[in-house]
Design a protein around this motif. Structure first.
Motif, PDB file in Angstrom:
ATOM      1  N   SER A  35      21.893 -32.839 -16.873  1.00 37.87           N
ATOM      2  CA  SER A  35      20.655 -32.163 -16.481  1.00 37.87           C
ATOM      3  C   SER A  35      20.561 -32.054 -14.964  1.00 37.87           C
ATOM      4  O   SER A  35      21.229 -32.764 -14.220  1.00 37.87           O
ATOM      5  CB  SER A  35      19.442 -32.917 -17.037  1.00 37.87           C
ATOM      6  OG  SER A  35      19.367 -34.204 -16.473  1.00 37.87           O
ATOM      7  N   ALA A  36      19.715 -31.120 -14.514  1.00 40.58           N
ATOM      8  CA  ALA A  36      19.479 -30.907 -13.088  1.00 40.58           C
ATOM      9  C   ALA A  36      18.040 -30.443 -12.923  1.00 40.58           C
ATOM     10  O   ALA A  36      17.366 -30.115 -13.898  1.00 40.58           O
ATOM     11  CB  ALA A  36      20.440 -29.857 -12.537  1.00 40.58           C
ATOM     12  N   GLU A  37      17.584 -30.411 -11.685  1.00 42.18           N
ATOM     13  CA  GLU A  37      16.250 -29.885 -11.420  1.00 42.18           C
ATOM     14  C   GLU A  37      16.387 -28.458 -10.893  1.00 42.18           C
ATOM     15  O   GLU A  37      17.101 -28.203  -9.929  1.00 42.18           O
ATOM     16  CB  GLU A  37      15.516 -30.742 -10.394  1.00 42.18           C
ATOM     17  CG  GLU A  37      14.097 -30.256 -10.183  1.00 42.18           C
ATOM     18  CD  GLU A  37      13.351 -31.085  -9.180  1.00 42.18           C
ATOM     19  OE1 GLU A  37      12.353 -31.696  -9.573  1.00 42.18           O
ATOM     20  OE2 GLU A  37      13.779 -31.114  -8.007  1.00 42.18           O
ATOM     21  N   LEU A  38      15.710 -27.543 -11.555  1.00 44.01           N
ATOM     22  CA  LEU A  38      15.676 -26.141 -11.152  1.00 44.01           C
ATOM     23  C   LEU A  38      14.493 -25.918 -10.233  1.00 44.01           C
ATOM     24  O   LEU A  38      13.382 -26.376 -10.527  1.00 44.01           O
ATOM     25  CB  LEU A  38      15.536 -25.242 -12.390  1.00 44.01           C
ATOM     26  CG  LEU A  38      15.176 -23.779 -12.140  1.00 44.01           C
ATOM     27  CD1 LEU A  38      16.311 -23.056 -11.436  1.00 44.01           C
ATOM     28  CD2 LEU A  38      14.826 -23.099 -13.456  1.00 44.01           C
ATOM     29  N   SER A  39      14.721 -25.234  -9.131  1.00 44.46           N
ATOM     30  CA  SER A  39      13.639 -24.759  -8.265  1.00 44.46           C
ATOM     31  C   SER A  39      13.737 -23.245  -8.223  1.00 44.46           C
ATOM     32  O   SER A  39      14.812 -22.692  -7.966  1.00 44.46           O
ATOM     33  CB  SER A  39      13.777 -25.318  -6.842  1.00 44.46           C
ATOM     34  OG  SER A  39      13.615 -26.708  -6.824  1.00 44.46           O
ATOM     35  N   VAL A  40      12.617 -22.586  -8.490  1.00 39.51           N
ATOM     36  CA  VAL A  40      12.564 -21.125  -8.452  1.00 39.51           C
ATOM     37  C   VAL A  40      11.230 -20.729  -7.829  1.00 39.51           C
ATOM     38  O   VAL A  40      10.205 -21.377  -8.067  1.00 39.51           O
ATOM     39  CB  VAL A  40      12.762 -20.507  -9.860  1.00 39.51           C
ATOM     40  CG1 VAL A  40      11.697 -20.940 -10.832  1.00 39.51           C
ATOM     41  CG2 VAL A  40      12.867 -18.998  -9.792  1.00 39.51           C
ATOM     42  N   ARG A  41      11.255 -19.687  -7.010  1.00 43.03           N
ATOM     43  CA  ARG A  41      10.044 -19.245  -6.317  1.00 43.03           C
ATOM     44  C   ARG A  41       9.051 -18.658  -7.316  1.00 43.03           C
ATOM     45  O   ARG A  41       9.393 -17.812  -8.128  1.00 43.03           O
ATOM     46  CB  ARG A  41      10.391 -18.208  -5.247  1.00 43.03           C
ATOM     47  CG  ARG A  41       9.199 -17.902  -4.347  1.00 43.03           C
ATOM     48  CD  ARG A  41       9.594 -17.304  -3.028  1.00 43.03           C
ATOM     49  NE  ARG A  41      10.628 -18.017  -2.300  1.00 43.03           N
ATOM     50  CZ  ARG A  41      10.448 -19.144  -1.571  1.00 43.03           C
ATOM     51  NH1 ARG A  41       9.262 -19.690  -1.508  1.00 43.03           N
ATOM     52  NH2 ARG A  41      11.451 -19.689  -0.931  1.00 43.03           N
ATOM     53  N   GLY A  42       7.803 -19.122  -7.233  1.00 40.56           N
ATOM     54  CA  GLY A  42       6.747 -18.635  -8.109  1.00 40.56           C
ATOM     55  C   GLY A  42       6.450 -17.160  -7.839  1.00 40.56           C
ATOM     56  O   GLY A  42       6.356 -16.750  -6.689  1.00 40.56           O
TER      57      GLY A  42
END
Length: 152
Positions: A35-42
């Motif tokens: 697993s990993a942490e996803l960051s995506v712009r809102g």
């Protein structure tokens, strides 16, 4: 005539707590089963939104599958077209291309369910890695899939 509401299983309070825990673990460098942490712009706020995900490698390429359906991160990804995956100090930026062909998605979903079914089968409404191609194709529209291409 109104279009049907896209399939989405919202996380309850317990799942939200677990997601928060898994996200914190990923930020600390602890990846559970990949697993990993996803960051995506809102798409509305413009702020980076974070959620734990299970990146999946298939045919030498990496994918993100939304087991819960047309979630907020999916809607944000469609607008942003890119994001970051983090495990500890390792941050990988990527661009994303949504896969829409149900036949192609069926093969990806089968492989994804073979690896992650123990965690996500409940979101696939009875469809498993052992389901027929037709069943996987029928559920493909409920589970967005993005091919991700790392930038760094």
């Amino acid at each position: 005539m109104n279009a049907p509401t896209p399939y989405y299983v919202q996380a309850g309070p317990l799942a939200t707590r677990f997601n928060s825990l898994f996200g914190k673990l990923a930020r600390l460098g602890i990846s559970l089963a990949g697993s990993a942490e996803l960051s995506v712009r809102g798409r509305k706020s413009g702020q980076m939104q974070r959620i734990p995900v299970n990146p999946h490698t298939y045919g030498g390429e990496q994918y993100l599958v939304s087991a819960r359906g047309h979630s907020q991160w999916v809607r944000n990804m469609r607008v942003a077209g890119s994001g970051e995956l983090r495990v500890g100090r390792k941050v990988h930026t990527f661009t994303a291309t949504e896969i829409t062909d149900p036949v192609q998605k069926a093969a990806l979903l089968r492989a994804y369910l073979e690896k992650w079914g123990w965690e996500v089968n409940r979101f696939f409404q009875g469809v498993t890695a052992q389901s027929s191609d037709a069943e996987l194709q029928a559920t493909a529209g409920d589970h967005p899939v993005f091919r991700i291409t790392m930038s760094n």
